[in-house]
Motif scaffolding. Structure first.
Motif, mmCIF file in Angstrom:
data_model
loop_
_atom_site.group_PDB
_atom_site.id
_atom_site.type_symbol
_atom_site.label_atom_id
_atom_site.label_comp_id
_atom_site.label_asym_id
_atom_site.label_seq_id
_atom_site.Cartn_x
_atom_site.Cartn_y
_atom_site.Cartn_z
ATOM 1 N N ASP A 182 -3.806 -1.392 -6.080
ATOM 2 C CA ASP A 182 -2.894 -0.252 -5.962
ATOM 3 C C ASP A 182 -1.475 -0.717 -5.646
ATOM 4 O O ASP A 182 -0.502 -0.173 -6.181
ATOM 5 C CB ASP A 182 -3.378 0.707 -4.864
ATOM 6 N N LEU A 183 -1.366 -1.720 -4.773
ATOM 7 C CA LEU A 183 -0.043 -2.237 -4.432
ATOM 8 C C LEU A 183 0.615 -2.880 -5.648
ATOM 9 O O LEU A 183 1.813 -2.682 -5.894
ATOM 10 C CB LEU A 183 -0.154 -3.252 -3.290
ATOM 11 N N GLU A 184 -0.150 -3.656 -6.415
ATOM 12 C CA GLU A 184 0.400 -4.257 -7.630
ATOM 13 C C GLU A 184 0.916 -3.185 -8.586
ATOM 14 O O GLU A 184 1.994 -3.333 -9.177
ATOM 15 C CB GLU A 184 -0.667 -5.101 -8.320
ATOM 16 N N ARG A 185 0.150 -2.124 -8.725
ATOM 17 C CA ARG A 185 0.584 -1.017 -9.594
ATOM 18 C C ARG A 185 1.914 -0.430 -9.117
ATOM 19 O O ARG A 185 2.847 -0.247 -9.912
ATOM 20 C CB ARG A 185 -0.490 0.068 -9.584
ATOM 21 N N ASP A 186 1.989 -0.161 -7.818
ATOM 22 C CA ASP A 186 3.188 0.486 -7.280
ATOM 23 C C ASP A 186 4.415 -0.422 -7.365
ATOM 24 O O ASP A 186 5.509 0.031 -7.735
ATOM 25 C CB ASP A 186 2.950 0.897 -5.822
ATOM 26 N N LEU A 187 4.234 -1.705 -7.045
ATOM 27 C CA LEU A 187 5.364 -2.624 -7.105
ATOM 28 C C LEU A 187 5.773 -2.901 -8.548
ATOM 29 O O LEU A 187 6.970 -3.038 -8.837
ATOM 30 C CB LEU A 187 5.023 -3.932 -6.387
ATOM 31 N N GLN A 188 4.790 -2.970 -9.442
ATOM 32 C CA GLN A 188 5.128 -3.201 -10.856
ATOM 33 C C GLN A 188 5.901 -2.024 -11.422
ATOM 34 O O GLN A 188 6.801 -2.199 -12.258
ATOM 35 C CB GLN A 188 3.845 -3.451 -11.661
ATOM 36 N N ARG A 189 5.569 -0.830 -10.959
ATOM 37 C CA ARG A 189 6.321 0.349 -11.390
ATOM 38 C C ARG A 189 7.784 0.218 -10.980
ATOM 39 O O ARG A 189 8.701 0.476 -11.776
ATOM 40 C CB ARG A 189 5.707 1.604 -10.774
ATOM 41 N N SER A 242 -3.244 -10.973 2.174
ATOM 42 C CA SER A 242 -4.019 -11.595 3.244
ATOM 43 C C SER A 242 -4.872 -10.590 3.999
ATOM 44 O O SER A 242 -5.885 -10.952 4.599
ATOM 45 C CB SER A 242 -3.076 -12.298 4.228
ATOM 46 N N THR A 243 -4.462 -9.341 4.003
ATOM 47 C CA THR A 243 -5.195 -8.324 4.763
ATOM 48 C C THR A 243 -5.735 -7.191 3.896
ATOM 49 O O THR A 243 -6.609 -6.444 4.330
ATOM 50 C CB THR A 243 -4.289 -7.732 5.861
ATOM 51 N N ASN A 244 -5.234 -7.050 2.675
ATOM 52 C CA ASN A 244 -5.726 -5.997 1.783
ATOM 53 C C ASN A 244 -7.077 -6.347 1.191
ATOM 54 O O ASN A 244 -7.369 -7.522 0.944
ATOM 55 C CB ASN A 244 -4.753 -5.782 0.621
ATOM 56 N N ASP A 245 -7.891 -5.328 0.940
ATOM 57 C CA ASP A 245 -9.051 -5.553 0.092
ATOM 58 C C ASP A 245 -8.595 -5.435 -1.365
ATOM 59 O O ASP A 245 -7.426 -5.137 -1.649
ATOM 60 C CB ASP A 245 -10.193 -4.586 0.418
ATOM 61 N N LEU A 246 -9.501 -5.697 -2.301
ATOM 62 C CA LEU A 246 -9.104 -5.740 -3.710
ATOM 63 C C LEU A 246 -8.531 -4.418 -4.171
ATOM 64 O O LEU A 246 -7.504 -4.372 -4.864
ATOM 65 C CB LEU A 246 -10.298 -6.133 -4.587
ATOM 66 N N ASP A 247 -9.169 -3.303 -3.805
ATOM 67 C CA ASP A 247 -8.688 -2.002 -4.261
ATOM 68 C C ASP A 247 -7.273 -1.726 -3.754
ATOM 69 O O ASP A 247 -6.411 -1.251 -4.507
ATOM 70 C CB ASP A 247 -9.628 -0.887 -3.786
ATOM 71 N N ALA A 248 -7.030 -2.033 -2.492
ATOM 72 C CA ALA A 248 -5.694 -1.815 -1.937
ATOM 73 C C ALA A 248 -4.666 -2.714 -2.626
ATOM 74 O O ALA A 248 -3.527 -2.294 -2.888
ATOM 75 C CB ALA A 248 -5.698 -2.067 -0.432
ATOM 76 N N GLN A 249 -5.067 -3.944 -2.947
ATOM 77 C CA GLN A 249 -4.141 -4.862 -3.593
ATOM 78 C C GLN A 249 -3.832 -4.430 -5.029
ATOM 79 O O GLN A 249 -2.694 -4.526 -5.478
ATOM 80 C CB GLN A 249 -4.705 -6.283 -3.576
#
Length: 264
Positions: free
Chosen positions: A231-238, A222-229
């Motif tokens: 990166d978050l997907e990458r980190d959580l998927q790890r 809801s508050t992240n831009d695409l790049d931040a999201q």
């Protein structure tokens, strides 16, 4: 003589059921009730067997919001500092629900008004009885939606509908709330409790850490831009890839059998 508890907590089959228990006051909040709810959520957080939370209300309503007869918020010769009540009680409650690393289901069994409506919307999946309703009642007494309402509503139903709900305080039926995408599902009144518990028990058998990551990622979007999201997907998927449930899920898929997730 001890007074009856205003929050009931039961834990079974991986599901923590939290029941707002002031049915004679439509489960409206007092400071004491908030304190009991904080204790219940802390117990849920510490109990490693809990893999899903189910929130509901006792009696004929879910929650009518703040009990305006509570001396902490009742107007007197000098207006009360409602910011203290929000900072002490409602804001921590919403933050706690959204931060729980597991799904939180809300079963709305009657009216959800004011902070009660926004408490429901702070949960991850909302089911409501067909006779239930949602009311942003704040405008009727000169206030604005709190408990995250001004953040949640426009993201769920859009700016125009959020503004109308907040400024008019009209009752929104459960079926209309479903049609607008504000809740997951409206169900027949006599089926609400059973369907909500069945859903909670199902989620309690699923990969809990993975569901927690889904919750974290969608909330952040809801508050992240695409790049931040991304990166978050990458980190959580790890992190998800290192869980035992991921290994079990893949093994079950390859072995063509039902997975047995342990929430680890």
């Amino acid at each position: 003589m001890t007074s009856e508890k205003t929050i009931l907590l039961t834990i079974a089959d991986g599901v923590a059921t939290i029941t707002l228990n002031r049915p004679d006051r439509l489960n409206s909040f007092t400071a004491a009730m908030h304190a009991e709810l904080r204790e219940a959520l802390a117990e849920v957080q510490d109990d490693k067997t809990v893999r899903c939370v189910l929130l509901t209300g006792a009696g004929r309503g879910f929650c009518a919001g703040q009990d305006l007869s509570d001396r902490a918020v009742a107007p007197g010769t000098q207006g009360p500092d409602l910011g203290v009540s929000i900072e002490t009680n409602y804001n921590p409650l919403v933050r706690s629900l959204r931060a729980l690393p597991m799904p939180v289901i809300c079963a709305v069994n009657g009216v959800a008004a004011g902070a009660g409506a926004n408490l429901a919307l702070a949960c991850d999946i909302v089911l409501a009885a067909r006779s239930a309703s949602f009311i942003q009642a704040f405008c009727k007494i000169g206030l604005l939606p709190d408990s995250g309402g001004t953040w949640t509503l426009p993201r769920l139903v859009g700016h125009a509908r959020a503004m109308g709900l907040a400024m008019l305080g009209d009752k929104l039926s459960a079926e209309q709330a479903e049609a607008w995408g504000m809740i997951w599902k409206a169900v027949d009144d006599d089926k609400l409790a059973g369907e909500a518990l069945a859903l909670a028990r199902h989620l309690a058998t699923q990969p809990t850490k993975g569901l927690g990551f889904i919750k974290q990622a969608l909330n952040a979007s809801s508050t992240n831009d695409l790049d931040a999201q991304l990166d978050l997907e990458r980190d959580l998927q790890r992190e998800a890839g290192h869980t035992e449930d991921y290994r079990e899920g893949v093994a079950a898929f390859v072995g063509k059998r039902a997975p047995q997730f342990q929430g680890r």
